[in-house]
Design an enzyme around this catalytic site. Structure first.
Site, PDB file in Angstrom:
ATOM      1  N   GLY A 192      46.909   4.181  -2.610  1.00 53.07           N
ATOM      2  CA  GLY A 192      45.609   3.670  -3.061  1.00 53.07           C
ATOM      3  C   GLY A 192      45.901   2.143  -3.906  1.00 53.07           C
ATOM      4  O   GLY A 192      46.804   1.454  -3.301  1.00 53.07           O
ATOM      5  N   SER A 193      45.265   1.847  -4.939  1.00 51.48           N
ATOM      6  CA  SER A 193      45.165   0.498  -5.508  1.00 51.48           C
ATOM      7  C   SER A 193      46.352   0.442  -6.340  1.00 51.48           C
ATOM      8  O   SER A 193      46.971   1.423  -6.833  1.00 51.48           O
ATOM      9  CB  SER A 193      44.036   0.113  -6.045  1.00 51.48           C
ATOM     10  OG  SER A 193      43.855   1.070  -7.242  1.00 51.48           O
TER      11      SER A 193
ATOM     12  N   GLU B  54      52.185   3.887  -2.565  1.00 52.54           N
ATOM     13  CA  GLU B  54      51.776   3.167  -1.123  1.00 52.54           C
ATOM     14  C   GLU B  54      50.720   2.423  -1.798  1.00 52.54           C
ATOM     15  O   GLU B  54      49.356   2.726  -1.803  1.00 52.54           O
ATOM     16  CB  GLU B  54      51.597   3.984   0.082  1.00 52.54           C
ATOM     17  CG  GLU B  54      52.428   4.971   0.354  1.00 52.54           C
ATOM     18  CD  GLU B  54      53.874   4.212   0.901  1.00 52.54           C
ATOM     19  OE1 GLU B  54      53.545   2.903   1.304  1.00 52.54           O
ATOM     20  OE2 GLU B  54      54.708   4.889   1.199  1.00 52.54           O
TER      21      GLU B  54
HETATM   22  P1  NAD Z   1      42.091   3.826  -5.914  1.00 52.58           P
HETATM   23  O1  NAD Z   1      43.327   3.576  -6.575  1.00 52.58           O
HETATM   24  O2  NAD Z   1      40.790   3.533  -6.612  1.00 52.58           O
HETATM   25  O3  NAD Z   1      41.949   5.349  -5.535  1.00 52.58           O
HETATM   26  C1  NAD Z   1      42.899   6.177  -4.487  1.00 52.58           C
HETATM   27  C2  NAD Z   1      42.635   7.589  -4.734  1.00 52.58           C
HETATM   28  O4  NAD Z   1      43.076   7.738  -6.371  1.00 52.58           O
HETATM   29  C3  NAD Z   1      41.542   8.027  -4.817  1.00 52.58           C
HETATM   30  O5  NAD Z   1      41.722   9.589  -4.266  1.00 52.58           O
HETATM   31  C4  NAD Z   1      40.923   8.308  -6.380  1.00 52.58           C
HETATM   32  O6  NAD Z   1      40.035   9.381  -6.663  1.00 52.58           O
HETATM   33  C5  NAD Z   1      42.392   8.636  -6.833  1.00 52.58           C
HETATM   34  N1  NAD Z   1      42.632   8.143  -8.443  1.00 52.58           N
HETATM   35  C6  NAD Z   1      41.680   7.284  -9.063  1.00 52.58           C
HETATM   36  N2  NAD Z   1      42.139   6.986 -10.418  1.00 52.58           N
HETATM   37  C7  NAD Z   1      43.191   8.069 -10.504  1.00 52.58           C
HETATM   38  C8  NAD Z   1      43.956   8.248 -11.542  1.00 52.58           C
HETATM   39  N3  NAD Z   1      43.904   7.805 -12.725  1.00 52.58           N
HETATM   40  N4  NAD Z   1      44.943   9.462 -11.300  1.00 52.58           N
HETATM   41  C9  NAD Z   1      45.010   9.950 -10.372  1.00 52.58           C
HETATM   42  N5  NAD Z   1      44.223   9.726  -8.936  1.00 52.58           N
HETATM   43  C10 NAD Z   1      43.310   8.858  -9.166  1.00 52.58           C
HETATM   44  O7  NAD Z   1      42.019   2.965  -4.492  1.00 52.58           O
HETATM   45  P2  NAD Z   1      40.904   2.709  -3.498  1.00 52.58           P
HETATM   46  O8  NAD Z   1      40.324   1.242  -3.724  1.00 52.58           O
HETATM   47  O9  NAD Z   1      39.984   3.763  -3.299  1.00 52.58           O
HETATM   48  O10 NAD Z   1      41.585   2.344  -2.031  1.00 52.58           O
HETATM   49  C11 NAD Z   1      41.894   1.178  -1.651  1.00 52.58           C
HETATM   50  C12 NAD Z   1      43.301   0.750  -1.950  1.00 52.58           C
HETATM   51  O11 NAD Z   1      44.448   1.577  -1.281  1.00 52.58           O
HETATM   52  C13 NAD Z   1      43.748  -0.715  -1.698  1.00 52.58           C
HETATM   53  O12 NAD Z   1      44.548  -1.389  -2.666  1.00 52.58           O
HETATM   54  C14 NAD Z   1      44.707  -0.508  -0.357  1.00 52.58           C
HETATM   55  O13 NAD Z   1      45.578  -1.653  -0.169  1.00 52.58           O
HETATM   56  C15 NAD Z   1      45.554   0.552  -0.545  1.00 52.58           C
HETATM   57  N6  NAD Z   1      46.097   1.271   0.493  1.00 52.58           N
HETATM   58  C16 NAD Z   1      47.365   1.235   0.623  1.00 52.58           C
HETATM   59  C17 NAD Z   1      47.830   1.868   1.577  1.00 52.58           C
HETATM   60  C18 NAD Z   1      49.647   1.586   1.995  1.00 52.58           C
HETATM   61  O14 NAD Z   1      50.274   2.331   2.658  1.00 52.58           O
HETATM   62  N7  NAD Z   1      50.199   0.619   1.162  1.00 52.58           N
HETATM   63  C19 NAD Z   1      47.244   2.422   2.603  1.00 52.58           C
HETATM   64  C20 NAD Z   1      45.873   2.491   2.267  1.00 52.58           C
HETATM   65  C21 NAD Z   1      45.364   2.053   1.223  1.00 52.58           C
END
Ligand code: NAD
Length: 544
Positions: A255-256, A277
């Site tokens: 995620g982010s 990641e």
């Molecule tokens: P996000 O971080 O907002 O959410 C990702 C996941 O985390 C979701 O399931 C969300 O519900 C959960 N989440 C949110 N807050 C949390 C917390 N405090 N504790 C535990 N879980 C929590 O990410 P997004 O904006 O939805 O996704 C896009 C991001 O993912 C982009 O930054 C992208 O570059 C990244 N990404 C990275 C890879 C990689 O392999 N490096 C692959 C795909 C996406």
């Protein structure tokens, strides 16, 4: 559970996900027979609350489903622990058999998966197929290579011959996976499959927007013969993610970067391992020797696949001044010609953004750049005529370094152009980022491109490849440097994260009284003299 409009449409005979030809902007429908068994797989109890997702192609409701509470997550973890104890004793070849069968199922039933992925994310069929192909490959890779990654190994002991040393890998127990919405099938399974193969159970918390695809993955694993309790889906948002971290023995988060920091802190409190990641601000360098006509199609794909909602997507083009005029003209022409559509077939080249939040972020980044003096060479507009969250593939030139789009991840169909005079300057521009996920170099001289690549501060670099071959080479580790992550996936990296190493040392001289402990029994200075002589001999013999 589906909304009324979708239920009516489904009752009128729609099968799977279809776009009503009479209403190209109308409701996509999912057959209740497809949806209900999936939703029934969510680990949830009465009264935990409901979530409604929408279809990005239309903005209309797609599915309403129950979410999990912290108690549901804890109960799932208990179930997973019981199942895992038996699973860890199942011979590895049988565990690999599940992955082999899953790989086949994903290919055979791809149209179901493709419909769900498209309806939940708004991506093109081509981008959805990338997920199917990726999982088939990852499943086969770990089914074939996993045993080798997990094999115990012998290493040299402190006293050759007298010490027999073996290093084993043991599953950590229950692995938690938290995934985003952009590649819902890949990110549901690519960490889970090696974890299962290694003898773990997995609890997955997908993004609420893409829960159906994750549930489809659970169904496919079931059909592949995975015993009950070993792969469970808990549903909901950040609070469910936090509850998950509190129950598991390792957390694999995708995620982010902002969320990754919180996940790492929580995992740190519990002293469990975390694989992170995270985001990127990936650069692609076009050198002065490229054949522009050959290069442009690949570079367009590198920038606009999945409408830029791809962690390894290119967001910064770094172009050698000598080729800039020709390259930019041909690149911009190709970008303007990209075909945007919500079609559930292979006709579209660029799909929708996945949510209103994504559209807002992309719009804000472009507006900020324009306010600071950037020029739009292509796109720069919301394409509401195609669908509520479509945004035209956008090329920005003359963007000042302070613009948000130059520093923060946009995660949308927007690319900036920076001109450079030499490789040295290109490397400096590429490395001028807090992120370090992925980069690419385009050149006819691959030796030159490799020299540039090894100076770039990213976990992976593609040469004459945007991301397809580097991501798809699943024997090699894929992971971010700097603010893009910790640890990695693919190859042996995925196995390292979900196993603990155990060293077992046998003192072979025990029955002859020739152990180190006996040596210390000689008393006085003798043990030190003997050890000094032995160390000196080992140094001469270059033994390590
Ligand atoms: P996000 O971080 O907002 O959410 C990702 C996941 O985390 C979701 O399931 C969300 O519900 C959960 N989440 C949110 N807050 C949390 C917390 N405090 N504790 C535990 N879980 C929590 O990410 P997004 O904006 O939805 O996704 C896009 C991001 O993912 C982009 O930054 C992208 O570059 C990244 N990404 C990275 C890879 C990689 O392999 N490096 C692959 C795909 C996406």
């Amino acid at each position: 559970m589906i909304d009324d409009a979708a239920a009516d449409a489904a009752a009128s005979g729609a099968v799977g996900g279809v776009l009503d030809p009479e209403h190209p902007q109308g409701t996509f429908v999912l057959e209740p027979g497809v949806m209900a068994p999936l939703v029934a797989r969510i680990a949830t109890s009465e009264g935990s609350g409901m979530h409604r997702s929408m279809c990005p192609f239309t903005g209309a409701p797609l599915v309403t489903f129950p979410v999990s509470s912290a108690e549901d997550v804890a109960a799932s973890a208990v179930r997973a622990r019981v199942a895992q104890r038996t699973w860890a004793r199942v011979p590895i070849r049988e565990r690999a058999g599940v992955l082999q069968r899953l790989g086949r199922i994903v290919l055979e039933r791809q149209s179901e998966a493709l419909d769900l992925i498209q309806l939940e994310t708004g991506k093109t069929r081509r981008a959805a197929f990338e997920e199917v192909g990726d999982i088939a490959q990852v499943a086969r890779h770990y089914a074939v290579r996993g045993e080798r990654y997990l094999a115990s190994r012998r290493v040299r002991g402190i006293v050759p011959l007298l010490a027999g040393v073996q290093v084993h890998r043991r599953p950590v127990g229950v692995v938690g996976a938290i995934s985003p919405w952009n590649y819902p099938l890949v990110l549901a399974l690519s960490e889970a499959l090696p974890a299962l193969l290694a003898g773990n159970a997995v609890l997955l918390k997908p993004d609420p927007q893409t829960t159906l695809t994750a549930l489809w993955a659970a169904e496919a694993l079931d059909d592949a013969g995975l015993p009950a309790g070993l792969f469970q889906v808990v549903a909901g948002g950040p609070d469910v993610g936090e509850a998950l971290i509190d129950q598991v023995d390792h957390i694999a988060f995708t995620g982010s970067t902002a969320t990754g920091r919180k996940v790492a802190a929580r995992a740190g409190e519990r002293l469990i391992g975390a694989t992170l990641e995270l985001g990127g601000k990936n650069a692609l360098y076009v050198t002065d020797d490229v054949d522009v006509d050959t290069a442009v199609p690949g570079i367009v794909r590198a920038c606009f696949s999945n409408a830029g909602q791809l962690c390894v997507s290119t967001e910064r083009l770094v172009v050698h001044e000598a080729v800039a005029e020709e390259f930019v003209a041909k690149f911009v022409r190709a970008v303007r010609n990209l075909h945007l559509s919500p079609a559930l077939d292979y006709s579209a080249e660029v799909g929708s953004l996945t949510s209103a939040a994504q559209l807002d972020k992309v719009t804000a980044h472009v507006d900020d750049a324009l306010a600071r003096g950037a020029r739009v060479l292509a796109g720069g507009v919301h394409r509401a005529d195609v669908g509520p969250y479509f945004y035209a593939p956008t090329v920005l030139d003359d963007v000042p370094a302070q613009a948000v789009v130059m520093r923060e991840e946009t995660f949308g169909p927007v690319v900036t152009i920076t001109r450079v005079d030499c490789d040295e300057e290109a490397v400096a521009v590429m490395n001028d980022s807090e992120y370090g996920l992925h980069a690419a170099v385009w050149s006819r001289d691959t030796a030159r491109a490799r020299r540039v690549a090894v100076r770039v501060e990213t976990g992976s670099v593609g040469i004459n490849d945007g991301y397809t071959m580097s991501w798809g080479s699943v024997s090699a580790p894929q992971g971010g440097w700097k603010a893009s992550g910790l640890g990695g996936r693919h190859g042996s990296a995925s196995i390292s994260g979900v196993t603990r190493q155990q060293t077992v040392v046998t003192s072979r001289g025990a029955r002859f009284g020739a152990t180190l402990d006996n040596l210390y029994g000689l008393g006085g200075e003798t043990p030190s003299r003997v050890i000094t002589t032995a160390l000196e001999a080992m140094r001469r013999l270059r033994m390590s």
